[in-house]
Write a protein that holds these residues in place. Sequence first.
Motif, PDB file in Angstrom:
ATOM      1  N   MET A  36       0.821  -1.206   0.000  1.00  0.00           N
ATOM      2  CA  MET A  36       0.000   0.000   0.000  1.00  0.00           C
ATOM      3  C   MET A  36       0.858   1.261   0.000  1.00  0.00           C
ATOM      4  SD  MET A  36      -2.969  -1.286  -0.057  1.00  0.00           S
ATOM      5  CE  MET A  36      -4.190  -0.037   0.274  1.00  0.00           C
ATOM      6  N   VAL A  37       1.932   1.223   0.815  1.00  0.00           N
ATOM      7  CA  VAL A  37       2.596   2.484   1.112  1.00  0.00           C
ATOM      8  C   VAL A  37       3.809   2.751   0.207  1.00  0.00           C
ATOM      9  CG1 VAL A  37       4.260   1.848   2.909  1.00  0.00           C
ATOM     10  CG2 VAL A  37       2.963   3.971   3.102  1.00  0.00           C
ATOM     11  N   LEU A  40       3.441   5.264  -2.562  1.00  0.00           N
ATOM     12  CA  LEU A  40       3.341   6.633  -2.045  1.00  0.00           C
ATOM     13  C   LEU A  40       4.717   7.171  -1.657  1.00  0.00           C
ATOM     14  CD1 LEU A  40       0.132   6.382   0.159  1.00  0.00           C
ATOM     15  CD2 LEU A  40       0.356   7.240  -2.164  1.00  0.00           C
ATOM     16  N   ALA A  43       6.504   8.114  -4.643  1.00  0.00           N
ATOM     17  CA  ALA A  43       6.055   9.406  -5.173  1.00  0.00           C
ATOM     18  C   ALA A  43       6.735  10.562  -4.446  1.00  0.00           C
ATOM     19  CB  ALA A  43       4.536   9.526  -5.054  1.00  0.00           C
ATOM     20  N   ILE A 217     -13.573  15.092   5.539  1.00  0.00           N
ATOM     21  CA  ILE A 217     -12.512  14.221   5.017  1.00  0.00           C
ATOM     22  C   ILE A 217     -13.003  13.409   3.815  1.00  0.00           C
ATOM     23  CG2 ILE A 217     -12.852  12.138   6.433  1.00  0.00           C
ATOM     24  CD1 ILE A 217      -9.531  13.827   5.748  1.00  0.00           C
ATOM     25  N   LEU A 218     -14.330  13.210   3.719  1.00  0.00           N
ATOM     26  CA  LEU A 218     -14.861  12.506   2.549  1.00  0.00           C
ATOM     27  C   LEU A 218     -15.025  13.457   1.373  1.00  0.00           C
ATOM     28  CD1 LEU A 218     -17.572  10.243   4.175  1.00  0.00           C
ATOM     29  CD2 LEU A 218     -15.378   9.550   3.239  1.00  0.00           C
ATOM     30  N   PRO A 221     -11.204  15.630  -0.375  1.00  0.00           N
ATOM     31  CA  PRO A 221     -10.338  15.084  -1.428  1.00  0.00           C
ATOM     32  C   PRO A 221     -11.026  15.053  -2.785  1.00  0.00           C
ATOM     33  CG  PRO A 221     -10.301  13.682   0.493  1.00  0.00           C
ATOM     34  CD  PRO A 221     -11.397  14.669   0.708  1.00  0.00           C
ATOM     35  N   ALA A 262       2.577  15.756  -8.327  1.00  0.00           N
ATOM     36  CA  ALA A 262       1.931  14.604  -7.704  1.00  0.00           C
ATOM     37  C   ALA A 262       2.014  14.698  -6.187  1.00  0.00           C
ATOM     38  CB  ALA A 262       2.591  13.319  -8.189  1.00  0.00           C
ATOM     39  N   MET A 266      -1.201  14.970  -3.483  1.00  0.00           N
ATOM     40  CA  MET A 266      -1.534  13.924  -2.513  1.00  0.00           C
ATOM     41  C   MET A 266      -1.351  14.380  -1.078  1.00  0.00           C
ATOM     42  SD  MET A 266       1.587  11.218  -2.853  1.00  0.00           S
ATOM     43  CE  MET A 266       2.169  10.738  -1.243  1.00  0.00           C
ATOM     44  N   PRO A 269      -4.795  16.120   1.058  1.00  0.00           N
ATOM     45  CA  PRO A 269      -5.814  15.280   1.698  1.00  0.00           C
ATOM     46  C   PRO A 269      -5.237  14.360   2.784  1.00  0.00           C
ATOM     47  CG  PRO A 269      -5.741  14.887  -0.682  1.00  0.00           C
ATOM     48  CD  PRO A 269      -4.747  15.934  -0.392  1.00  0.00           C
ATOM     49  N   ILE A 270      -4.024  13.870   2.576  1.00  0.00           N
ATOM     50  CA  ILE A 270      -3.456  12.958   3.566  1.00  0.00           C
ATOM     51  C   ILE A 270      -3.202  13.702   4.887  1.00  0.00           C
ATOM     52  CG2 ILE A 270      -1.424  11.551   4.128  1.00  0.00           C
ATOM     53  CD1 ILE A 270      -1.375  10.585   1.298  1.00  0.00           C
ATOM     54  N   PHE A 273      -6.357  14.136   6.725  1.00  0.00           N
ATOM     55  CA  PHE A 273      -6.817  12.909   7.382  1.00  0.00           C
ATOM     56  C   PHE A 273      -6.050  12.667   8.673  1.00  0.00           C
ATOM     57  CE2 PHE A 273      -6.471   8.288   8.087  1.00  0.00           C
ATOM     58  CZ  PHE A 273      -7.795   8.057   8.396  1.00  0.00           C
ATOM     59  N   ILE A 274      -4.734  12.893   8.653  1.00  0.00           N
ATOM     60  CA  ILE A 274      -3.934  12.672   9.860  1.00  0.00           C
ATOM     61  C   ILE A 274      -4.456  13.556  10.994  1.00  0.00           C
ATOM     62  CG2 ILE A 274      -1.639  12.948  10.875  1.00  0.00           C
ATOM     63  CD1 ILE A 274      -0.476  12.231   8.137  1.00  0.00           C
ATOM     64  N   GLN A 277      -8.044  12.240  12.188  1.00  0.00           N
ATOM     65  CA  GLN A 277      -8.256  10.792  12.253  1.00  0.00           C
ATOM     66  C   GLN A 277      -9.152  10.322  13.401  1.00  0.00           C
ATOM     67  OE1 GLN A 277      -4.710   8.392  12.577  1.00  0.00           O
ATOM     68  NE2 GLN A 277      -5.662   6.708  11.503  1.00  0.00           N
TER      69      GLN A 277
ATOM     70  N   LEU B 118      -3.579   4.757   8.612  1.00  0.00           N
ATOM     71  CA  LEU B 118      -3.142   5.724   7.609  1.00  0.00           C
ATOM     72  C   LEU B 118      -2.510   5.019   6.407  1.00  0.00           C
ATOM     73  CD1 LEU B 118      -2.772   8.719   6.902  1.00  0.00           C
ATOM     74  CD2 LEU B 118      -0.505   8.552   7.920  1.00  0.00           C
ATOM     75  N   VAL B 119      -1.647   4.018   6.711  1.00  0.00           N
ATOM     76  CA  VAL B 119      -0.964   3.290   5.636  1.00  0.00           C
ATOM     77  C   VAL B 119      -1.973   2.669   4.675  1.00  0.00           C
ATOM     78  CG1 VAL B 119       0.325   1.160   5.178  1.00  0.00           C
ATOM     79  CG2 VAL B 119       1.182   2.814   6.841  1.00  0.00           C
ATOM     80  N   PRO B 123      -3.761   5.455   0.189  1.00  0.00           N
ATOM     81  CA  PRO B 123      -3.888   5.393  -1.273  1.00  0.00           C
ATOM     82  C   PRO B 123      -5.243   5.868  -1.785  1.00  0.00           C
ATOM     83  CG  PRO B 123      -2.845   3.408  -0.478  1.00  0.00           C
ATOM     84  CD  PRO B 123      -3.283   4.180   0.743  1.00  0.00           C
ATOM     85  N   ILE B 125      -7.186   8.159  -0.728  1.00  0.00           N
ATOM     86  CA  ILE B 125      -7.443   9.599  -0.732  1.00  0.00           C
ATOM     87  C   ILE B 125      -6.294  10.382  -1.359  1.00  0.00           C
ATOM     88  CG2 ILE B 125      -9.097   9.892   1.143  1.00  0.00           C
ATOM     89  CD1 ILE B 125      -6.668  10.531   2.952  1.00  0.00           C
ATOM     90  N   SER B 126      -5.320   9.678  -1.948  1.00  0.00           N
ATOM     91  CA  SER B 126      -4.146  10.411  -2.403  1.00  0.00           C
ATOM     92  C   SER B 126      -4.318  10.969  -3.813  1.00  0.00           C
ATOM     93  CB  SER B 126      -2.919   9.524  -2.329  1.00  0.00           C
ATOM     94  OG  SER B 126      -3.132   8.380  -3.101  1.00  0.00           O
ATOM     95  N   VAL B 129      -2.351   9.778  -7.582  1.00  0.00           N
ATOM     96  CA  VAL B 129      -1.009   9.208  -7.504  1.00  0.00           C
ATOM     97  C   VAL B 129      -0.937   7.855  -8.187  1.00  0.00           C
ATOM     98  CG1 VAL B 129       0.955   9.092  -5.971  1.00  0.00           C
ATOM     99  CG2 VAL B 129      -1.110  10.175  -5.223  1.00  0.00           C
ATOM    100  N   PHE B 131      -0.842   7.278 -10.987  1.00  0.00           N
ATOM    101  CA  PHE B 131       0.023   7.333 -12.175  1.00  0.00           C
ATOM    102  C   PHE B 131       1.387   6.684 -11.870  1.00  0.00           C
ATOM    103  CE2 PHE B 131       1.918  10.880 -10.048  1.00  0.00           C
ATOM    104  CZ  PHE B 131       3.233  10.831 -10.470  1.00  0.00           C
ATOM    105  N   ILE B 132       1.721   6.570 -10.567  1.00  0.00           N
ATOM    106  CA  ILE B 132       2.943   5.876 -10.163  1.00  0.00           C
ATOM    107  C   ILE B 132       2.983   4.482 -10.783  1.00  0.00           C
ATOM    108  CG2 ILE B 132       4.095   4.804  -8.172  1.00  0.00           C
ATOM    109  CD1 ILE B 132       4.489   7.739  -8.219  1.00  0.00           C
ATOM    110  N   TRP B 178      -5.516  -1.746  -4.832  1.00  0.00           N
ATOM    111  CA  TRP B 178      -4.653  -0.851  -4.059  1.00  0.00           C
ATOM    112  C   TRP B 178      -5.439   0.370  -3.576  1.00  0.00           C
ATOM    113  CZ3 TRP B 178      -2.305   4.050  -5.524  1.00  0.00           C
ATOM    114  CH2 TRP B 178      -1.278   4.449  -4.677  1.00  0.00           C
TER     115      TRP B 178
END
Lengths: 291, 305
Positions: A36-37, A40, A43, A217-218, A221, A262, A266, A269-270, A273-274, A277, B118-119, B123, B125-126, B129, B131-132, B178
């Motif tokens: 998942m991460v 990111l 990026a 938060i919904l 983004p 990019a 990103m 929004p992230i 969220f933090i 949360q 968060l992890v 994805p 809400i990003s 991205v 396109f990565i 993802w």
Amino acid sequence: MTSKVRAVFGMPKRLNRSFTVSLMLFALLAVFGSFMVLPLIYAVNNAFKPLDELFIFPPRFWVNNPTTENFADLINLMGNSWVPLSRYIANTLLITILGTAGHILLASAAAYPLAKYRFPGSKVLFTIVILSLMFSPHVTAIPNYMVMSWLGWINSHASIIVPSLAFSLGLFLMKQFMEQIPDALLEAAKIDGANEYRIFWSIVMPNVKPAWLTLMILQFPALWGTDGGSFIYSENLKTLHYALSQIVQGGIARAGVGAAVALLLMIVPITLFIISQSSVMQTMATSGMKE
Amino acid sequence: MHTRPAGRWSLLKRDLYLSRHYYVLMAPFMLIFFMFTVIPVGISLGLSFFHFNMLELPRFIGWQNYSRLFLGDDVFLIALKNTLLFAVITGPVSYIACFLFAWIINELSPKIRAVMTLVFYAPSISGNVFFIWLIIFSGDSYGYMNGFLMRLGVILEPIQWLADERYVLAIVIIVQLWLSLGTSFLAFIAGLQTIDRSLVEAGTVDGIKNRWQELWYITLPSMRPQLMFGAVMQITASFAVAEISIALAGFPSVNYAAHTVVTHLMDFGTIRFEMGYASAIATVLFALMLGTNVLTQKMLRKIGE
């Protein structure tokens, strides 16, 4: 020993679970978590790579000599364009702020009667809202265009902002959350002589602050990432996301700037969220369809 | 003084009058909601029986759009097959993944729980991205997947991942997965946190032996509302795959390998302006989503029985 390892991983001791199983679950989490991460993190790394590192072969994941050149280039590039960058930012902020704040207000106002009272039509209306959760916006894209052009809203920000005010997921979550406000609180206010609008504004709204954040938060983004769809054609009215995607289409020469773009898109929004949360979790706990 | 028997209508009128403030509160939302969601769905259903190209007046043609769709449109059948594939693979997989990861994360300490949430959520809400993934599956040897496999010696020549109909659908599915741990994942984590611990203790007394029984008889039934909510969100998302397919595979994709019902809808709606036909496609999509939702909700009611 094993309890010490558990403590390191932050796993509370549970009955009926062996250490091996705990370790396996943790490994599973690690593998899928990286899946998942990693894109990111990649990026983020890319945004700080100098041009020669972006095209190195074989490609490298981590940045060696981080640079902020890409961001400087982005600002330069936007500064020279026909419509200034600030214009795109202002457009996006207008859409995002009005769309999000308005949605929270309208969805809350509509959710309060549905959550707390029964009246003619309340059940039918809520069923329609639930049903509308079940289809994608693509189903309505064509008629929406027709409605917009009939209203004369093509090529105006209203065509993006107004529909986003009545997003059925927001109403649904808000209603579920408001059901938890004790009736006694509302009755006490009524005895003190408050009317429904007053109760909504000074009792219900302050009590559902965590739900505001969830709706934010919904919604945020989605609006932050909007490119104006098929409604906005005039360059002056375009959003930041649209402007940035134009840059990315510049191809190899713009690869560095594209990576910076990019990251910009990103990170907002992230971060949001933090910050929110814990409140979001609180609202989600009450979400769900009542049977 | 004589009392008039209250008729049905006068009762309703009184109810309407007493609830007038509620209608005022709901009016702004409902007005916009009907204007841009309910009425468009109605228009779309209606238009599907017309021939309409935005230039001439709509002309009624009955079921012709539908018969053309299922009998005369090979590309639609490919799109339908791909969409059902998405629904069957990404729908359940992402739904189960949402629950599984929420379940594991829930047992971690609060700090690690917040990080892991968060992890898994980031994805979705990003923004753009994804396109990565274009770089990862890039068709030359600069692509990460090609570079990696060539170094391992698995392949000698770079593979055109996104231009080869054998791979492109699978790649879109992976990226869709993802991105798919979104709202329902959050709802599940939150739902797990609200489960009453005393319920679990009571269950142990009543003879629950292992964690699987605990899961089936206590955990899952306690979070049934969140499970229902999650199902609706996941089903809708898995039927509506389009943006990812277009971004990765192009529009149209090679030999329509990653074509979905929604990209087909876009093709006819925004490129060919055959609005009646596009509306018929939208109606079929709506029917599919609704049917799947009803079926899934029925299945979810059986949990813990």
